[in-house]
Design an enzyme around this catalytic site. Structure first.
Site: not given
Ligand code: UDP
Length: 313
Positions: A58-59, A77, A147, A151
């Site tokens: 998991d980044v 994502s 979202y 971003k």
């Protein structure tokens, strides 16, 4: 030999990138937390390749990768409206914490960094088509905001690392992209319509279907990503196919292509669904010498083969 890390490397775009960079002779590390477990199938054919490695991770957590890295492509994502509404907090975390961690790794390794951003940074746009200079029309507190804002933050921190640390960063604003390996149940227009048409079920067009989108075939997109990665452009670049279509016409096109007897069923429009979306790709044309080559008819034909195989019809 270049060594390339792809986060979200088991996803729709991530798996195509893995394949592409292996073919270019890179050593590829695919990192993915498999929030969608079945995505492992997207890279099953690459397992065992001598220049491919998969790491389940998991980044958003502290990130360490052994050895050198030349390129980091941050594609982790949730990306479909249904998915990011199902996982709002994970969506915010991977866009913010995940981008921070991957940028930190790029700084440590002196690697090129490419962020997968999105046309969603333009929100429900008041300028049409959307050039990179348009700052967008986004509401942070509506469900879809998770979202869009993740971003937008990701773009902001990427530019900050570029300006502060001199990192070689790239930002791709990716417009609707389709092709093999989209999840059949990701809730987006294309998978929904194809599955419905192939099963002879009603086609769920949201609203009256006059909203527009512009669909880019995955191979074109991947080519654009490569060109952007090796360019010198740190400011955002739109990547997408400018051929615009209403969602109702898109639904009819898929019904026609599949030869289905499905009928259109008009359903409620989701909150804050953008009314129009079309990339202005003049910048990509000028700077990268890139533009899409595969038209919708051909792209849909190729995608249909994949959907038929998955559904065994
Ligand atoms: N849409 C639709 N029926 C579906 C799924 C989506 O009419 O079953 C519409 C959706 O409301 C939007 C467009 O198709 O206007 C594209 O939606 P998608 O989820 O593919 O991605 P978006 O471009 O909104 O991120």
């Amino acid at each position: 030999m270049e060594r390339t890390l792809i986060t979200g490397g088991a996803g729709f775009l991530g798996s195509h990138l893995c394949e592409f960079f292996i073919a270019q002779g890179h050593e590829v590390i695919s990192m993915d937390n498999l929030i969608k477990k079945e995505n492992i199938e997207n890279i099953a054919h690459l397992m065992g390749h001598e220049r491919f490695k998969y790491i389940k991770y998991d980044v958003t957590e502290y990130l360490h990768v052994e050895g050198k890295l030349d390129n980091i492509l941050h594609f982790a994502s949730l990306a479909s409206p249904k998915d990011y509404l199902d996982y709002p907090i994970q969506t915010l975390k991977v866009g913010s914490l995940g981008t921070h961690k991957t940028l930190g790794l790029a700084k440590e390794k002196k690697a090129r960094f490419l962020l997968a951003s999105t046309s969603e940074v333009y929100g429900d746009p008041m300028v049409h088509p959307q050039p990179e200079s348009y700052p967008g029309n986004v509401d942070p507190v509506v469900p879809r905001g998770v979202y869009d804002e993740a971003k937008r933050f990701a773009e902001a921190i990427t530019m900050a690392y570029h300006r502060t640390h001199g990192l070689q960063t790239r930002i791709a604003r990716i417009f609707n992209t389709y092709g093999p390996r989209m999840r059949l149940d990701d809730g987006r227009a294309l998978p929904n319509f194809m599955v419905q048409a192939l099963k002879g079920e009603d086609i769920t067009v949201y609203g009256n279907g006059t909203q527009t989108r512009s669909f880019c075939y995955v191979d074109d997109l991947i080519e654009g990503i490569k060109k952007l990665l090796y360019s010198n452009e740190a400011e955002p670049v739109n990547l997408g196919n400018p051929e615009e279509i209403t969602i109702l016409d898109f639904a009819k096109e898929i019904v026609h292509l599949t030869g289905s007897k499905s009928r259109i069923n008009f359903c409620p429009l989701p909150q804050n669904d953008p009314k129009v979306r079309q990339p202005d790709i003049n910048k990509a044309k000028t700077i990268l010498g890139w533009e899409p080559k595969i038209n919708r008819q051909e792209g849909l034909r190729r995608t249909l083969q994949y959907f038929k195989k998955k559904l065994e019809v």
